[in-house]
Design an enzyme around this catalytic site. Structure first.
Site, PDB file in Angstrom:
ATOM      1  N   HIS A 155       0.900  -1.142   0.079  1.00 19.91           N
ATOM      2  CA  HIS A 155      -0.025  -0.021   0.144  1.00 19.91           C
ATOM      3  C   HIS A 155       0.891   1.232   0.074  1.00 19.91           C
ATOM      4  O   HIS A 155       0.609   2.084  -0.525  1.00 19.91           O
ATOM      5  CB  HIS A 155      -1.037  -0.108   1.216  1.00 19.91           C
ATOM      6  CG  HIS A 155      -2.084  -1.072   0.960  1.00 19.91           C
ATOM      7  ND1 HIS A 155      -2.125  -2.321   1.606  1.00 19.91           N
ATOM      8  CD2 HIS A 155      -2.990  -1.074   0.081  1.00 19.91           C
ATOM      9  CE1 HIS A 155      -3.017  -2.944   1.074  1.00 19.91           C
ATOM     10  NE2 HIS A 155      -3.659  -2.203   0.489  1.00 19.91           N
ATOM     11  N   ASP A 212     -16.132   1.696  -3.899  1.00 22.49           N
ATOM     12  CA  ASP A 212     -15.903   0.243  -3.893  1.00 22.49           C
ATOM     13  C   ASP A 212     -17.264  -0.218  -3.955  1.00 22.49           C
ATOM     14  O   ASP A 212     -18.193   0.043  -3.450  1.00 22.49           O
ATOM     15  CB  ASP A 212     -15.284  -0.068  -2.380  1.00 22.49           C
ATOM     16  CG  ASP A 212     -14.873  -1.572  -2.475  1.00 22.49           C
ATOM     17  OD1 ASP A 212     -13.816  -1.862  -2.942  1.00 22.49           O
ATOM     18  OD2 ASP A 212     -15.688  -2.475  -2.271  1.00 22.49           O
ATOM     19  N   ASP A 258     -20.622   0.571  -8.728  1.00 22.58           N
ATOM     20  CA  ASP A 258     -19.586   0.120  -9.664  1.00 22.58           C
ATOM     21  C   ASP A 258     -18.543   1.360 -10.244  1.00 22.58           C
ATOM     22  O   ASP A 258     -19.272   2.226 -10.653  1.00 22.58           O
ATOM     23  CB  ASP A 258     -20.500  -0.425 -10.867  1.00 22.58           C
ATOM     24  CG  ASP A 258     -19.765  -0.960 -11.974  1.00 22.58           C
ATOM     25  OD1 ASP A 258     -19.212  -0.042 -12.770  1.00 22.58           O
ATOM     26  OD2 ASP A 258     -19.448  -2.476 -12.210  1.00 22.58           O
ATOM     27  N   ASP A 273      -7.034   0.443  -6.873  1.00 26.28           N
ATOM     28  CA  ASP A 273      -6.805  -0.639  -6.091  1.00 26.28           C
ATOM     29  C   ASP A 273      -7.739  -1.708  -6.313  1.00 26.28           C
ATOM     30  O   ASP A 273      -8.426  -2.183  -5.320  1.00 26.28           O
ATOM     31  CB  ASP A 273      -6.572  -0.344  -4.601  1.00 26.28           C
ATOM     32  CG  ASP A 273      -6.139  -1.205  -3.820  1.00 26.28           C
ATOM     33  OD1 ASP A 273      -5.486  -2.311  -4.397  1.00 26.28           O
ATOM     34  OD2 ASP A 273      -6.235  -1.292  -2.664  1.00 26.28           O
TER      35      ASP A 273
END
Length: 259
Positions: free
Chosen positions: A23, A67, A101, A119
């Site tokens: 990260h 997310d 989405d 990510d």
């Protein structure tokens, strides 16, 4: 005992023993290279670990995290041990969590961002593979402010060499100037990332305090690729071909089955 691991669809995503390496590597080479990263977008990253790293940079005033999975973001917001792992980043007032989405959200959004951290999980299926296509990266490029930078998690250039360089070629086909780089993460092995820039990129000489892995010297070396990870010819990944998923399945099947 003293370790816990997150798996999604059977694939390892996070090991608390060394996640800080991946990260820090994903976030800071892009974030620290920007002169004024006030508004940051994180796509994926529902575990809040990339958000934790973004918030180390005191120049950042707002973080939007998109997310797909509300269970993930809820778990890493409310579970005591998991929220401690991300430094309670998802509860920080600077962070807005949106469960949507990413592709559709980008299509509808009119906001522009200084830095975008991508990510997503590896492109192991076509639903995720669409988030590694030329059309997605073009869409993302339109959401960047002037001088914007993106950083993309891009699987292993050692174990999935063709897959990795396909990501690089795809980003270039979408108009980004790329700077591929890699880092060693014990739980995953040699791992790859790609910076996409809209202006000349310079490796940063300074990073936020408190990092456990990155230093300016280490980061400079991350942009060098030995022969067994060096660039190979690759075609861009498009929505109508999804060659990336095919490469990924073939290369990781060979590794997983000892071939």
């Amino acid at each position: 005992k003293d370790d816990g691991r997150l798996l999604l669809n059977g694939n390892l995503q996070v090991s608390p023993m060394d996640e800080y390496r991946s990260h820090e590597a994903l976030v800071h080479p892009a974030l620290s290279a920007h002169s004024a990263p006030r508004n940051v977008l994180i796509l994926g990253g529902g575990d809040g670990l990339a958000a934790r790293e973004v918030l180390r940079d005191r120049r950042v005033s707002s973080v939007t995290l998109v997310d797909l999975d509300p269970v993930m973001t809820k778990l890493f917001t409310e579970h005591q041990a998991l929220s401690a792992l991300n430094g309670r980043a998802l509860s920080d007032p600077r962070v807005a969590v949106i469960n949507a989405d990413a592709y559709r959200w980008l299509e509808k959004s009119e906001r522009r961002f200084d830095v975008v951290i991508v990510d997503f999980p590896d492109p192991s299926n076509y639903a995720v593979g669409k988030l590694y296509t030329t059309s997605f990266y073009r869409l993302l490029r339109r959401r960047l402010a002037s001088g914007g930078i993106i950083s993309v998690q891009s699987t292993s250039p050692l174990f999935a060499r063709q897959t990795y360089w396909t990501v690089v070629t795809t980003m270039e086909s979408a108009g980004f100037a790329t700077r591929p780089y890699h880092a060693y993460v014990p739980s995953f092995g040699e791992w790859g990332f790609v910076i996409g820039a809209t202006a000349p990129y310079r490796v940063p000489e300074k990073f936020p305090a408190g990092l456990r892995y990155l230093t300016p010297e280490i980061v400079r070396g991350m942009f060098d690729f030995p022969g067994d990870m060096s660039r190979v010819p690759a075609e861009a990944n498009r929505l109508d071909t999804q060659v990336l998923v095919q490469h990924y399945e073939r290369e990781w099947a060979r590794i997983n089955h000892g071939g």
